[in-house]
Design an enzyme around this catalytic site. Structure first.
Site, PDB file in Angstrom:
ATOM      1  N   LYS A  32      12.667  -0.944 -18.038  1.00 39.19           N
ATOM      2  CA  LYS A  32      12.287  -1.584 -16.770  1.00 39.19           C
ATOM      3  C   LYS A  32      13.521  -1.902 -15.924  1.00 39.19           C
ATOM      4  O   LYS A  32      13.591  -1.540 -14.756  1.00 39.19           O
ATOM      5  CB  LYS A  32      11.514  -2.870 -17.065  1.00 39.19           C
ATOM      6  CG  LYS A  32      11.380  -3.811 -15.894  1.00 39.19           C
ATOM      7  CD  LYS A  32      10.795  -5.133 -16.335  1.00 39.19           C
ATOM      8  CE  LYS A  32      10.978  -6.250 -15.358  1.00 39.19           C
ATOM      9  NZ  LYS A  32      12.337  -6.757 -15.197  1.00 39.19           N
ATOM     10  N   ASN A  33      14.502  -2.578 -16.538  1.00 35.34           N
ATOM     11  CA  ASN A  33      15.627  -3.058 -15.738  1.00 35.34           C
ATOM     12  C   ASN A  33      16.528  -1.929 -15.232  1.00 35.34           C
ATOM     13  O   ASN A  33      17.333  -2.140 -14.324  1.00 35.34           O
ATOM     14  CB  ASN A  33      16.441  -4.094 -16.524  1.00 35.34           C
ATOM     15  CG  ASN A  33      15.704  -5.431 -16.588  1.00 35.34           C
ATOM     16  OD1 ASN A  33      14.680  -5.620 -15.909  1.00 35.34           O
ATOM     17  ND2 ASN A  33      16.197  -6.348 -17.408  1.00 35.34           N
TER      18      ASN A  33
ATOM     19  N   ARG B  96      11.937  -9.365  -8.569  1.00 34.68           N
ATOM     20  CA  ARG B  96      13.339  -9.723  -8.431  1.00 34.68           C
ATOM     21  C   ARG B  96      14.166  -8.530  -7.915  1.00 34.68           C
ATOM     22  O   ARG B  96      15.021  -8.650  -7.058  1.00 34.68           O
ATOM     23  CB  ARG B  96      13.833 -10.123  -9.828  1.00 34.68           C
ATOM     24  CG  ARG B  96      15.268 -10.513  -9.919  1.00 34.68           C
ATOM     25  CD  ARG B  96      15.426 -11.962  -9.642  1.00 34.68           C
ATOM     26  NE  ARG B  96      16.803 -12.356  -9.561  1.00 34.68           N
ATOM     27  CZ  ARG B  96      17.232 -13.327  -8.761  1.00 34.68           C
ATOM     28  NH1 ARG B  96      16.402 -13.979  -8.007  1.00 34.68           N
ATOM     29  NH2 ARG B  96      18.494 -13.659  -8.734  1.00 34.68           N
TER      30      ARG B  96
ATOM     31  N   PRO C  96      20.485 -17.762  -8.152  1.00 34.87           N
ATOM     32  CA  PRO C  96      21.062 -17.537  -6.823  1.00 34.87           C
ATOM     33  C   PRO C  96      21.553 -16.092  -6.678  1.00 34.87           C
ATOM     34  O   PRO C  96      21.680 -15.372  -7.668  1.00 34.87           O
ATOM     35  CB  PRO C  96      22.248 -18.502  -6.798  1.00 34.87           C
ATOM     36  CG  PRO C  96      22.626 -18.673  -8.232  1.00 34.87           C
ATOM     37  CD  PRO C  96      21.360 -18.553  -9.028  1.00 34.87           C
ATOM     38  N   ILE C  97      21.821 -15.667  -5.415  1.00 29.86           N
ATOM     39  CA  ILE C  97      22.382 -14.330  -5.208  1.00 29.86           C
ATOM     40  C   ILE C  97      23.724 -14.407  -4.473  1.00 29.86           C
ATOM     41  O   ILE C  97      24.131 -13.475  -3.794  1.00 29.86           O
ATOM     42  CB  ILE C  97      21.397 -13.384  -4.481  1.00 29.86           C
ATOM     43  CG1 ILE C  97      20.931 -13.982  -3.147  1.00 29.86           C
ATOM     44  CG2 ILE C  97      20.209 -13.027  -5.344  1.00 29.86           C
ATOM     45  CD1 ILE C  97      20.270 -12.950  -2.230  1.00 29.86           C
ATOM     46  N   ASP C  98      24.391 -15.568  -4.633  1.00 24.40           N
ATOM     47  CA  ASP C  98      25.657 -15.768  -3.919  1.00 24.40           C
ATOM     48  C   ASP C  98      26.704 -14.697  -4.258  1.00 24.40           C
ATOM     49  O   ASP C  98      27.465 -14.264  -3.400  1.00 24.40           O
ATOM     50  CB  ASP C  98      26.209 -17.172  -4.225  1.00 24.40           C
ATOM     51  CG  ASP C  98      26.374 -17.430  -5.720  1.00 24.40           C
ATOM     52  OD1 ASP C  98      25.412 -17.165  -6.472  1.00 24.40           O
ATOM     53  OD2 ASP C  98      27.457 -17.869  -6.143  1.00 24.40           O
TER      54      ASP C  98
ATOM     55  N   ILE D 106      22.443 -18.689 -20.332  1.00 19.51           N
ATOM     56  CA  ILE D 106      22.385 -17.896 -19.092  1.00 19.51           C
ATOM     57  C   ILE D 106      21.507 -18.583 -18.039  1.00 19.51           C
ATOM     58  O   ILE D 106      21.875 -18.663 -16.872  1.00 19.51           O
ATOM     59  CB  ILE D 106      21.854 -16.463 -19.353  1.00 19.51           C
ATOM     60  CG1 ILE D 106      22.602 -15.797 -20.520  1.00 19.51           C
ATOM     61  CG2 ILE D 106      21.920 -15.604 -18.073  1.00 19.51           C
ATOM     62  CD1 ILE D 106      24.032 -15.404 -20.275  1.00 19.51           C
TER      63      ILE D 106
ATOM     64  N   ARG E 191       4.075  -6.719 -15.975  1.00 11.30           N
ATOM     65  CA  ARG E 191       5.213  -6.355 -15.127  1.00 11.30           C
ATOM     66  C   ARG E 191       6.248  -5.556 -15.901  1.00 11.30           C
ATOM     67  O   ARG E 191       7.013  -4.791 -15.310  1.00 11.30           O
ATOM     68  CB  ARG E 191       5.890  -7.624 -14.580  1.00 11.30           C
ATOM     69  CG  ARG E 191       5.099  -8.293 -13.477  1.00 11.30           C
ATOM     70  CD  ARG E 191       5.885  -9.420 -12.871  1.00 11.30           C
ATOM     71  NE  ARG E 191       7.279  -9.007 -12.732  1.00 11.30           N
ATOM     72  CZ  ARG E 191       8.292  -9.816 -12.546  1.00 11.30           C
ATOM     73  NH1 ARG E 191       8.088 -11.101 -12.466  1.00 11.30           N
ATOM     74  NH2 ARG E 191       9.508  -9.361 -12.419  1.00 11.30           N
TER      75      ARG E 191
HETATM   76  C1  UD1 Z   1      18.977  -9.357 -14.990  1.00 13.63           C
HETATM   77  C2  UD1 Z   1      17.673  -8.887 -15.602  1.00 13.63           C
HETATM   78  C3  UD1 Z   1      17.018 -10.018 -16.377  1.00 13.63           C
HETATM   79  C4  UD1 Z   1      17.975 -10.654 -17.361  1.00 13.63           C
HETATM   80  C5  UD1 Z   1      19.303 -11.020 -16.692  1.00 13.63           C
HETATM   81  C6  UD1 Z   1      20.347 -11.502 -17.681  1.00 13.63           C
HETATM   82  C7  UD1 Z   1      16.925  -7.218 -14.004  1.00 13.63           C
HETATM   83  C8  UD1 Z   1      15.955  -6.843 -12.950  1.00 13.63           C
HETATM   84  N1  UD1 Z   1      16.788  -8.451 -14.532  1.00 13.63           N
HETATM   85  O1  UD1 Z   1      18.621 -10.361 -14.054  1.00 13.63           O
HETATM   86  O2  UD1 Z   1      15.903  -9.467 -17.064  1.00 13.63           O
HETATM   87  O3  UD1 Z   1      17.409 -11.828 -17.882  1.00 13.63           O
HETATM   88  O4  UD1 Z   1      19.831  -9.863 -16.009  1.00 13.63           O
HETATM   89  O5  UD1 Z   1      20.576 -10.552 -18.655  1.00 13.63           O
HETATM   90  O6  UD1 Z   1      17.758  -6.433 -14.397  1.00 13.63           O
HETATM   91  N2  UD1 Z   1      24.125 -15.712 -11.047  1.00 13.63           N
HETATM   92  C9  UD1 Z   1      24.755 -16.460 -10.088  1.00 13.63           C
HETATM   93  N3  UD1 Z   1      24.939 -15.902  -8.856  1.00 13.63           N
HETATM   94  C10 UD1 Z   1      24.524 -14.635  -8.563  1.00 13.63           C
HETATM   95  C11 UD1 Z   1      23.907 -13.890  -9.556  1.00 13.63           C
HETATM   96  C12 UD1 Z   1      23.702 -14.453 -10.799  1.00 13.63           C
HETATM   97  O7  UD1 Z   1      25.129 -17.604 -10.304  1.00 13.63           O
HETATM   98  O8  UD1 Z   1      24.739 -14.203  -7.421  1.00 13.63           O
HETATM   99  C13 UD1 Z   1      23.880 -16.300 -12.378  1.00 13.63           C
HETATM  100  C14 UD1 Z   1      22.383 -16.458 -12.662  1.00 13.63           C
HETATM  101  O9  UD1 Z   1      21.871 -17.644 -12.126  1.00 13.63           O
HETATM  102  C15 UD1 Z   1      22.354 -16.434 -14.167  1.00 13.63           C
HETATM  103  C16 UD1 Z   1      23.499 -15.473 -14.519  1.00 13.63           C
HETATM  104  O10 UD1 Z   1      24.321 -15.395 -13.362  1.00 13.63           O
HETATM  105  O11 UD1 Z   1      22.671 -17.712 -14.671  1.00 13.63           O
HETATM  106  C17 UD1 Z   1      23.061 -14.098 -14.912  1.00 13.63           C
HETATM  107  O12 UD1 Z   1      22.246 -13.554 -13.921  1.00 13.63           O
HETATM  108  P1  UD1 Z   1      22.153 -11.993 -13.634  1.00 13.63           P
HETATM  109  O13 UD1 Z   1      22.897 -11.226 -14.674  1.00 13.63           O
HETATM  110  O14 UD1 Z   1      22.498 -11.757 -12.212  1.00 13.63           O
HETATM  111  O15 UD1 Z   1      20.610 -11.738 -13.808  1.00 13.63           O
HETATM  112  P2  UD1 Z   1      19.685 -10.824 -12.958  1.00 13.63           P
HETATM  113  O16 UD1 Z   1      20.433  -9.612 -12.493  1.00 13.63           O
HETATM  114  O17 UD1 Z   1      18.932 -11.621 -11.953  1.00 13.63           O
END
Ligand code: UD1
Length: 416
Positions: free
Chosen positions: A22-23, A93, A123-125, A327, A397
């Site tokens: 999926k991912n 997402r 967040p997506i910062d 995480i 999903r």
């Molecule tokens: C992806 C996976 C999800 C998995 C996660 C961690 C997809 C679609 N989803 O989610 O299934 O649980 O990896 O392995 O592939 N963070 C920030 N700022 C950002 C981005 C992330 O602070 O801009 C933090 C997040 O809040 C979290 C950590 O980084 O605590 C990891 O998040 P991230 O690896 O980005 O997860 P996703 O890509 O959303």
């Protein structure tokens, strides 16, 4: 919302084939719009997140066709770069990968904040900081983003957190940028390697995917290619844990064992009977499972996505097992549902203590997110009586044909 009804306490056996990841697939589809010709991707799982991405492709006027074998042809030649409204971006997402892809292709993207499982702030910062480093301007009003650039120019980007989404999104935006982009502290998940290979097959120049430094040399044209989605390591892990819980003999096929090494090590420590081959795992239920401690980490550490599922298996181990979630800040909601089924669990901050061994009983429970739902499926298979899992749409999903796959193993399960 759908409900899954599972009659538990039955011994299962047989063979299950793991679907495409999926991912990976949810990033490959947005990535494909960067192509200047057309692409074919095989092994796309038939799950609702993919249908949600197809809605976005349709909306953007991208030509595509997916057949029943999971092969998907995508031709973005007539696509239109339109604002992505909340009604379609919030279905999953991974809609955020259209940020990087549209920005990389058109130097402009306008969309609402993506949806996804409610497992923390998410967040997506880091994505946005990455785009800004490449020269883009980000304008945010409430949850709407307008990201524009006159041109994208390669730069050095250090990620404060090794984020999967930010790593992939920056790759997508940088692949056609001028010059060289370096992502430091990049995430190393197998899905990232799969996306980088796809882009490289199209003619991109990405080096180091799978390590913590990724170097991207911008190119101006991306050509047609054929690509395969890797097997889903989280789905594989789910079935292996179901095998450890309730199967007299389960063969899990189409697995890349090194992608689930952390899980295999932990299951061995638990005393699970496992045989690992080059592309399959054979697992048998044993009664005397031992307690273990698990701490979630970025790859190759123990994945947060497997934590909610192993929690259900821990109820069957003698003694007190511990999970430390590092995480996400809100990924224990499944445990309250397990307690309804008789589990003995204490939660303290980001740590959970699960005391076994407990005979689980059926209950009416709620899947709060995708992997929470998968954990409840495992618990329901263990429990006496019929368990109703509400909000089962979350499970659909990410798990292709879950009802059929479990039915083939002898489970009594139906989707209402
Ligand atoms: C992806 C996976 C999800 C998995 C996660 C961690 C997809 C679609 N989803 O989610 O299934 O649980 O990896 O392995 O592939 N963070 C920030 N700022 C950002 C981005 C992330 O602070 O801009 C933090 C997040 O809040 C979290 C950590 O980084 O605590 C990891 O998040 P991230 O690896 O980005 O997860 P996703 O890509 O959303």
């Amino acid at each position: 919302m759908k409900t899954l009804e599972i009659e538990g306490n039955k011994k299962l056996s047989g063979t299950v084939k793991i679907s495409g990841a999926k991912n990976s697939a949810v990033a490959l589809i947005p990535a494909s719009i960067l192509c200047d010709e057309s692409v074919t991707i095989s092994n796309i799982p038939n799950i609702s997140d993919i249908s949600a991405l197809e809605d976005i492709l349709k909306y953007l006027n991208v030509k595509f066709k997916r057949d029943s074998s999971g092969e998907m042809y995508i031709d973005p030649n007539n696509m239109k770069n339109k604002m992505l409204p909340e009604s379609i971006s919030n279905k999953l997402r991974a809609s955020y990968y259209f940020m990087g892809a549209l920005l990389g292709k058109y130097k402009r993207v306008e969309m609402y904040f993506p949806g996804g499982c409610t497992i923390g702030a998410r967040p997506i910062d880091l994505h946005l900081k990455g785009f800004e480093s490449l020269g883009a301007k980000v304008k945010q009003t409430k949850n709407k983003y307008i990201i524009t650039a006159d041109e994208l120019i390669g730069s050095n980007i250090y990620l404060d957190v090794a984020s999967v989404g930010a790593t992939i999104n920056i790759m997508l935006a940088a692949v056609k940028a001028k010059g060289i982009t370096v992502i430091e502290n990049a995430a190393k998940e197998p899905e990232i390697v799969n996306i980088a290979t796809f882009l490289n097959n199209m003619g991109a120049k990405i080096m180091g995917a799978g390590t913590n430094t990724i170097k991207i040399k911008g190119v101006s044209y991306l050509k047609s290619c054929y690509h395969e989605v890797i097997p889903d390591r989280i789905e594989a892990a789910t079935y292996i844990m179901i095998g450890a819980a309730v199967c007299t003999n389960l063969v899990v096929e189409n697995v890349i064992p090194e992608h689930i090494d952390a899980l295999i090590q932990k299951l061995v420590e638990m005393g699970v009977d496992l045989k690992v081959d080059s592309d399959k795992v054979v697992v048998t239920n044993k009664n005397n499972l031992k307690k273990i401690n698990v701490m979630t980490l970025v790859y190759p550490g123990f994945p947060t996505d497997m934590q909610q599922i192993i929690a259900s298996l821990m109820t069957q181990a003698e003694g007190e097992s511990r999970i430390e979630e590092t995480i996400y800040e809100n990924r224990f909601l499944n445990l309250y549902e397990l307690v309804k089924m008789g589990a003995n669990i204490k939660i303290e901050g980001n740590k959970a203590y699960i005391k076994g061994k407990t005979k689980l009983k059926s209950a009416e429970v709620y899947a709060n997110d995708l992997r929470a739902g998968a954990g409840l499926v495992l618990a329901a298979l263990l429990a006496d009586g019929t368990t109703k899992i509400n909000n089962a749409d979350y499970i659909l999903r990410g798990y292709e044909d879950i009802v059929l796959k479990l039915t083939n193993l002898g489970a009594k399960i139906r989707l209402i």
